[in-house]
Design an enzyme around this catalytic site. Sequence first.
Site, PDB file in Angstrom:
ATOM      1  N   PRO A  54      38.483  43.873  33.880  1.00 54.04           N
ATOM      2  CA  PRO A  54      37.205  43.614  34.541  1.00 54.04           C
ATOM      3  C   PRO A  54      36.745  42.161  34.401  1.00 54.04           C
ATOM      4  O   PRO A  54      35.835  41.731  35.099  1.00 54.04           O
ATOM      5  CB  PRO A  54      36.213  44.565  33.849  1.00 54.04           C
TER       6      PRO A  54
ATOM      7  N   GLU B 159      40.094  48.645  23.741  1.00 53.51           N
ATOM      8  CA  GLU B 159      38.912  47.856  24.120  1.00 53.51           C
ATOM      9  C   GLU B 159      39.288  46.473  24.634  1.00 53.51           C
ATOM     10  O   GLU B 159      38.581  45.901  25.460  1.00 53.51           O
ATOM     11  CB  GLU B 159      37.974  47.694  22.920  1.00 53.51           C
TER      12      GLU B 159
ATOM     13  N   ARG C 276      52.131  48.004  50.735  1.00 56.42           N
ATOM     14  CA  ARG C 276      51.987  48.437  52.125  1.00 56.42           C
ATOM     15  C   ARG C 276      51.990  47.278  53.112  1.00 56.42           C
ATOM     16  O   ARG C 276      52.154  47.479  54.309  1.00 56.42           O
ATOM     17  CB  ARG C 276      50.759  49.319  52.315  1.00 56.42           C
TER      18      ARG C 276
ATOM     19  N   ASP D 295      43.704  46.894  59.816  1.00 59.74           N
ATOM     20  CA  ASP D 295      42.899  47.440  58.730  1.00 59.74           C
ATOM     21  C   ASP D 295      41.518  46.830  58.643  1.00 59.74           C
ATOM     22  O   ASP D 295      41.306  45.696  59.032  1.00 59.74           O
ATOM     23  CB  ASP D 295      43.557  47.143  57.368  1.00 59.74           C
TER      24      ASP D 295
HETATM   25  C1  4GS Z   1      40.006  47.174  34.927  1.00 64.03           C
HETATM   26  C2  4GS Z   1      39.235  46.909  36.069  1.00 64.03           C
HETATM   27  C3  4GS Z   1      39.575  47.875  33.702  1.00 64.03           C
HETATM   28  C4  4GS Z   1      39.306  47.512  30.526  1.00 64.03           C
HETATM   29  C5  4GS Z   1      41.455  48.758  30.701  1.00 64.03           C
HETATM   30  C6  4GS Z   1      39.124  48.070  29.127  1.00 64.03           C
HETATM   31  C7  4GS Z   1      41.204  49.259  29.274  1.00 64.03           C
HETATM   32  C8  4GS Z   1      40.153  48.447  31.364  1.00 64.03           C
HETATM   33  N1  4GS Z   1      41.195  46.643  35.132  1.00 64.03           N
HETATM   34  N2  4GS Z   1      40.006  46.243  36.906  1.00 64.03           N
HETATM   35  N3  4GS Z   1      40.425  48.304  28.526  1.00 64.03           N
HETATM   36  N4  4GS Z   1      37.967  47.223  36.297  1.00 64.03           N
HETATM   37  N5  4GS Z   1      40.439  47.815  32.639  1.00 64.03           N
HETATM   38  O1  4GS Z   1      38.503  48.460  33.665  1.00 64.03           O
HETATM   39  O2  4GS Z   1      41.204  46.068  36.346  1.00 64.03           O
END
Ligand code: 4GS
Length: 249
Positions: A93, A120, A158, A173
């Site tokens: 994220p 985490e 794709r 698309d």
């Molecule tokens: C994402 C997301 C995600 C983050 C994986 C905490 C486990 C997790 N990965 N886009 N650790 N949103 N990864 O939430 O790519």
Amino acid sequence: MDIDVVTLFPAMVEHAARVGVTGRGIERGIWRLACWNPRDHATDGYRRVDDRPFGGGPGMVMMAEPLAACLQALHARRAGAGLPRARVLHLSPRGALLTQRRVAELATLPALVLLASRYEAVDQRLLDTEVDDEVSIGDYVLSGGELAALVLIDAVVRLLPGVTNDARSPQCDSFADGLLEGPQYTRPEAYRGTAVPPVLLSGHHALIERWRREQSLRVTLSRRPDLIEAARRDGRLSRADEAFLRELG
Ligand code: 4GS
């Protein structure tokens, strides 16, 4: 294209990627998937890949060493085959949001390594030294990067030539031209008392194209006005488009 995925759950990625359009792409030899488990590169007898965070706090952190050894093994396999080093992406994220533009750029690369992490966090030293880019599939938190890696794989594969049977479909698309797609209909002509828009049965191709463009503008304006603004800024709206948008109000 070669895609290597580093994951503690290789079966999850392997099973999902071998289904549907992406699976057909593998069978046709258009792309190749290999999964690598960092647990196979753990340095202790318990095959540990995670540990508690220095400084305290909740959750566990993925250790750098097993991930580095795993990445080294997959880079070595490519080097041994005389292939150039692949770009390494960490799904997180904290990364830049994945867009269709980014997907199309990634689809031009010969190889990708996707790091799908768990727990985490990942030790920052591994990210600093082994990862080229971080990519996020959205502003939410998953329990693992596998689904994010599969989302990226699906969107990229794709677009590879020969994967879809109709080479035009990726160009039509939503987002390919920066607008959302309008509605589509199939048989029967009357479904529970509702008819298909008559223009679609007219056989008048220019009229059908104009109607589709207007539907696309209508749905984009109501759901994603930001995309209309961007299209306007980039000069992607014709005078006819602007006239129609004014009509909509
Ligand atoms: C994402 C997301 C995600 C983050 C994986 C905490 C486990 C997790 N990965 N886009 N650790 N949103 N990864 O939430 O790519």
